[in-house]
Design a protein around this motif. Structure first.
Motif, PDB file in Angstrom:
ATOM      1  N   THR A 116       0.830  -1.206   0.000  1.00 41.63           N
ATOM      2  CA  THR A 116       0.000   0.000   0.000  1.00 41.63           C
ATOM      3  C   THR A 116       0.869   1.264   0.000  1.00 41.63           C
ATOM      4  N   ARG A 117       2.115   1.145   0.431  1.00 42.11           N
ATOM      5  CA  ARG A 117       3.022   2.293   0.424  1.00 42.11           C
ATOM      6  C   ARG A 117       3.342   2.766  -0.987  1.00 42.11           C
ATOM      7  N   ILE A 118       3.197   1.861  -1.955  1.00 41.13           N
ATOM      8  CA  ILE A 118       3.461   2.247  -3.355  1.00 41.13           C
ATOM      9  C   ILE A 118       2.163   2.235  -4.171  1.00 41.13           C
ATOM     10  N   GLY A 119       1.044   2.300  -3.464  1.00 44.31           N
ATOM     11  CA  GLY A 119      -0.236   2.483  -4.129  1.00 44.31           C
ATOM     12  C   GLY A 119      -0.924   1.222  -4.613  1.00 44.31           C
ATOM     13  N   TYR A 120      -0.528   0.053  -4.099  1.00 43.35           N
ATOM     14  CA  TYR A 120      -1.145  -1.204  -4.523  1.00 43.35           C
ATOM     15  C   TYR A 120      -1.974  -1.797  -3.392  1.00 43.35           C
ATOM     16  N   SER A 121      -2.924  -2.652  -3.764  1.00 43.79           N
ATOM     17  CA  SER A 121      -3.746  -3.333  -2.774  1.00 43.79           C
ATOM     18  C   SER A 121      -3.720  -4.847  -2.957  1.00 43.79           C
TER      19      SER A 121
END
Length: 242
Positions: A189-194
């Motif tokens: 989530t830190r790089i925008g993924y789930s």
């Protein structure tokens, strides 16, 4: 049919664990590899450990030590405490263990004491909580804490040129040793993924269950995966590590 399933960081989210095992239709024929950080965050830490202990009796399980297991074990066995740990999920653990009986705490200490640093399977696939630094591989790691704490492996994978192959001179030597590497520790989530993220030959399966994300279980052969609901939906009265 037997599957090898890898499970990301749980962080005390028993409801998510139960849900994701059900959604993946896990059976005793499956091999379950837990990547660590079962504890700290949501308020079910001791009950997650209870569930894992019971699951180990009926299923083929392998449990890898995360940095949070390391800290919880020190606290339970030696009383070692610090503000940084409490700030990052330990406070909920301290509070809920006030209602746990001594014999159960002893069983939890025994469980946490026998966790694995890493697992290397017959297909040359490495499973480790965080990473490692030795260019010769995990067996030669001087600093055993790296298995729990290292983030440079994931950072290296993220920064790599996508055209590189494992035979390329510029491919990181430690990563080239293994066909695939499965990690948690650093939420995607830190790089925008789930969902699980693959870079080079590294798969990151920590999908942010400690925060606002979901818990993930993934088939290491097919890369099919299943996820729980976002943890704040399962624990609406709690904050987790938000």
């Amino acid at each position: 049919m037997s599957r090898t399933l890898v499970i990301g960081d749980i962080h005390g989210g028993l409801k998510a664990l139960v849900q994701v095992l059900d959604r993946a239709k896990v059976t005793p024929n499956d091999k379950l590899i837990f990547l660590g950080d079962f504890v700290d965050g949501w308020n079910d830490t001791p009950y997650v450990i209870d569930h894992l202990i019971e699951l180990d009796k009926t299923h083929n399980c392998l449990f890898i030590r995360g940095n949070h297991e390391e800290m919880v074990l020190r606290w339970l066995s030696d009383g070692e405490d610090n503000d940084e740990w409490r700030l990052h999920g330990g406070q909920s653990t301290v509070e809920v263990y006030q209602n746990v009986e001594a014999d159960k705490i002893a069983a939890h200490i025994e469980f946490l004491s026998r966790l694995n640093d890493y697992h290397l399977d017959e297909q040359n696939r490495l499973f480790v909580h965080a990473g490692f630094t030795n260019l010769k591989g995990v067996e030669y790691e001087y600093f055993k804490g790296m298995f729990c704490w290292d983030r440079t492996l994931w950072e290296a994978a993220l920064s790599m040129d996508k055209t590189l192959s494992r035979k390329d001179l510029f491919y990181p030597k430690r990563m080239a040793l293994y066909d695939e590497i499965f990690i948690g520790h650093t939420p995607v989530t830190r790089i925008g993924y789930s969902v699980p993220v693959n870079r080079a030959n590294v798969w990151n399966v920590d999908t942010g269950a400690a925060f606002k994300g979901r818990l993930t279980i993934m088939d290491v052969d097919t890369k099919e995966f299943w996820q729980s609901k976002p943890l704040p939906e399962l624990y609406p009265e709690e904050r987790g590590r938000n």
